[in-house]
Scaffold this motif. Structure first.
Motif, PDB file in Angstrom:
ATOM      1  N   SER A 286       0.973  -1.299  -0.117  1.00  0.00           N
ATOM      2  CA  SER A 286      -0.108  -0.042  -0.183  1.00  0.00           C
ATOM      3  C   SER A 286       0.782   1.096   0.133  1.00  0.00           C
ATOM      4  O   SER A 286       1.925   1.142   0.575  1.00  0.00           O
ATOM      5  CB  SER A 286      -0.695  -0.070   1.338  1.00  0.00           C
ATOM      6  N   ILE A 287       0.390   2.412  -0.890  1.00  0.00           N
ATOM      7  CA  ILE A 287       0.765   3.691  -0.770  1.00  0.00           C
ATOM      8  C   ILE A 287      -0.029   4.626  -0.008  1.00  0.00           C
ATOM      9  O   ILE A 287      -1.203   4.450  -0.439  1.00  0.00           O
ATOM     10  CB  ILE A 287       1.379   4.029  -1.902  1.00  0.00           C
ATOM     11  N   LYS A 288       0.143   5.369   0.801  1.00  0.00           N
ATOM     12  CA  LYS A 288      -0.458   6.159   1.517  1.00  0.00           C
ATOM     13  C   LYS A 288      -0.145   7.778   1.108  1.00  0.00           C
ATOM     14  O   LYS A 288       0.791   8.035   0.936  1.00  0.00           O
ATOM     15  CB  LYS A 288      -0.512   6.293   2.974  1.00  0.00           C
ATOM     16  N   CYS A 289      -1.310   8.550   1.092  1.00  0.00           N
ATOM     17  CA  CYS A 289      -1.522   9.862   0.574  1.00  0.00           C
ATOM     18  C   CYS A 289      -2.216  10.863   1.605  1.00  0.00           C
ATOM     19  O   CYS A 289      -3.391  10.120   1.780  1.00  0.00           O
ATOM     20  CB  CYS A 289      -1.896  10.074  -0.891  1.00  0.00           C
TER      21      CYS A 289
ATOM     22  N   HIS B 238      -7.528  12.068   2.448  1.00  0.00           N
ATOM     23  CA  HIS B 238      -6.589  10.706   2.380  1.00  0.00           C
ATOM     24  C   HIS B 238      -7.230  10.010   1.079  1.00  0.00           C
ATOM     25  O   HIS B 238      -8.394   9.851   0.990  1.00  0.00           O
ATOM     26  CB  HIS B 238      -6.660   9.737   3.339  1.00  0.00           C
ATOM     27  N   LEU B 239      -6.135   9.395   0.143  1.00  0.00           N
ATOM     28  CA  LEU B 239      -6.330   8.748  -0.938  1.00  0.00           C
ATOM     29  C   LEU B 239      -5.174   7.464  -0.787  1.00  0.00           C
ATOM     30  O   LEU B 239      -4.128   7.786  -1.215  1.00  0.00           O
ATOM     31  CB  LEU B 239      -6.555   9.177  -2.107  1.00  0.00           C
ATOM     32  N   ASN B 240      -5.494   6.327  -0.340  1.00  0.00           N
ATOM     33  CA  ASN B 240      -4.591   5.338  -0.461  1.00  0.00           C
ATOM     34  C   ASN B 240      -4.846   4.379  -1.548  1.00  0.00           C
ATOM     35  O   ASN B 240      -5.753   4.297  -2.133  1.00  0.00           O
ATOM     36  CB  ASN B 240      -4.594   4.478   1.069  1.00  0.00           C
ATOM     37  N   LEU B 241      -3.435   3.756  -1.859  1.00  0.00           N
ATOM     38  CA  LEU B 241      -3.339   3.037  -3.191  1.00  0.00           C
ATOM     39  C   LEU B 241      -2.916   1.676  -2.757  1.00  0.00           C
ATOM     40  O   LEU B 241      -1.920   1.525  -2.251  1.00  0.00           O
ATOM     41  CB  LEU B 241      -2.638   3.454  -4.221  1.00  0.00           C
ATOM     42  N   HIS B 242      -3.798   0.752  -3.010  1.00  0.00           N
ATOM     43  CA  HIS B 242      -3.185  -0.752  -2.510  1.00  0.00           C
ATOM     44  C   HIS B 242      -3.207  -1.627  -3.593  1.00  0.00           C
ATOM     45  O   HIS B 242      -4.012  -1.548  -4.767  1.00  0.00           O
ATOM     46  CB  HIS B 242      -4.447  -1.491  -1.392  1.00  0.00           C
ATOM     47  N   ILE B 243      -2.235  -2.053  -3.916  1.00  0.00           N
ATOM     48  CA  ILE B 243      -1.731  -2.927  -5.000  1.00  0.00           C
ATOM     49  C   ILE B 243      -1.554  -4.541  -4.673  1.00  0.00           C
ATOM     50  O   ILE B 243      -0.650  -4.763  -3.699  1.00  0.00           O
ATOM     51  CB  ILE B 243      -0.271  -2.486  -5.732  1.00  0.00           C
TER      52      ILE B 243
END
Lengths: 108, 113
Positions: free
Chosen positions: B20-23, B73-78
């Motif tokens: 995951s990448i957090k923003c 917040h907008l996180n990206l999970h891969i």
């Protein structure tokens, strides 16, 4: 979809030189912006310029929306100006579309 | 104070892993985005959220799943990472959807080995 074309793709200049970077878009865009991606990868906002002319120090930009182009002027280049310059505009689908960038290398 | 911040800045992981990448943005903006920058420096939109709702979903493999717990917040999970996922991922925000200036985070360089 909309095309954003930047020219030139690459530019090598001596420190102190002036340059003009161009951005053409194939259809109307809103919210045109210019960014500088420095050698560390950061995207730095230079100008938000949907139309008209703005200046910030040695940099200035002009957008002529009716003719679908924008220009970025860099005067008295410094080595810290090196990097990739992107223009980006928002299309009718509200997507921010980027050009492929102009790679600028300023030689000391 | 950083306006749009992403973590981590660098991520090296093996194929098949999930990451995951957090923003987070502290600008009070309504709209947030994820962009992918490939090895040729081309930046392409992946997702856009407005007030926690998905607005834009480009042709992205469904292994990529964005999540917005709140509008800051907008996180990206891969999932099941592949070699081709290696890229720099940028988060961005703008005040309203369809208008105004966008601001980008510092990027997350993802390397899949």
């Amino acid at each position: 979809g909309i095309q954003v074309e930047q020219s030139p793709p690459d530019l090598i200049l001596q420190e102190g030189a002036n340059s003009t970077l161009r951005c053409n878009f194939s259809d109307s865009v809103n919210n045109l912006q210019w960014f500088h991606q420095n050698p560390w990868g950061q995207l730095i906002n230079l100008f938000y310029i949907p139309s008209g002319t703005k200046q910030n120090g040695r940099l200035s930009a002009t957008t002529v929306a009716t003719e679908r182009y924008s220009l970025l002027y860099i005067s008295s280049s410094q080595t810290t100006d090196s990097g990739v310059y992107f223009c980006a505009g928002m299309n009718r689908d509200d997507k921010i579309i980027f050009g492929k960038g102009t790679r600028l290398h300023i030689l000391p | 104070d950083t306006a749009v911040s992403q973590t981590p800045k660098y991520l090296v992981t093996q194929m098949g892993n999930d990451k995951s990448i957090k923003c987070e943005q502290n600008l009070g903006h309504d709209t947030m985005y994820w962009y992918k920058q490939d090895s040729k420096k081309f930046l392409k939109i992946m997702f856009s959220y407005n007030n926690k709702e998905l607005i834009i979903n480009e042709t992205v493999p469904n292994r990529f799943s964005p999540k917005s717990p709140d509008k800051a917040h907008l996180n990206l999970h891969i999932n099941s990472l592949e070699l081709g996922d290696s890229a720099v991922y940028f988060c961005a925000s703008s005040q309203v959807f369809g208008g105004t200036e966008a601001f980008f985070g510092q990027g997350t360089r993802l390397t899949v080995v």
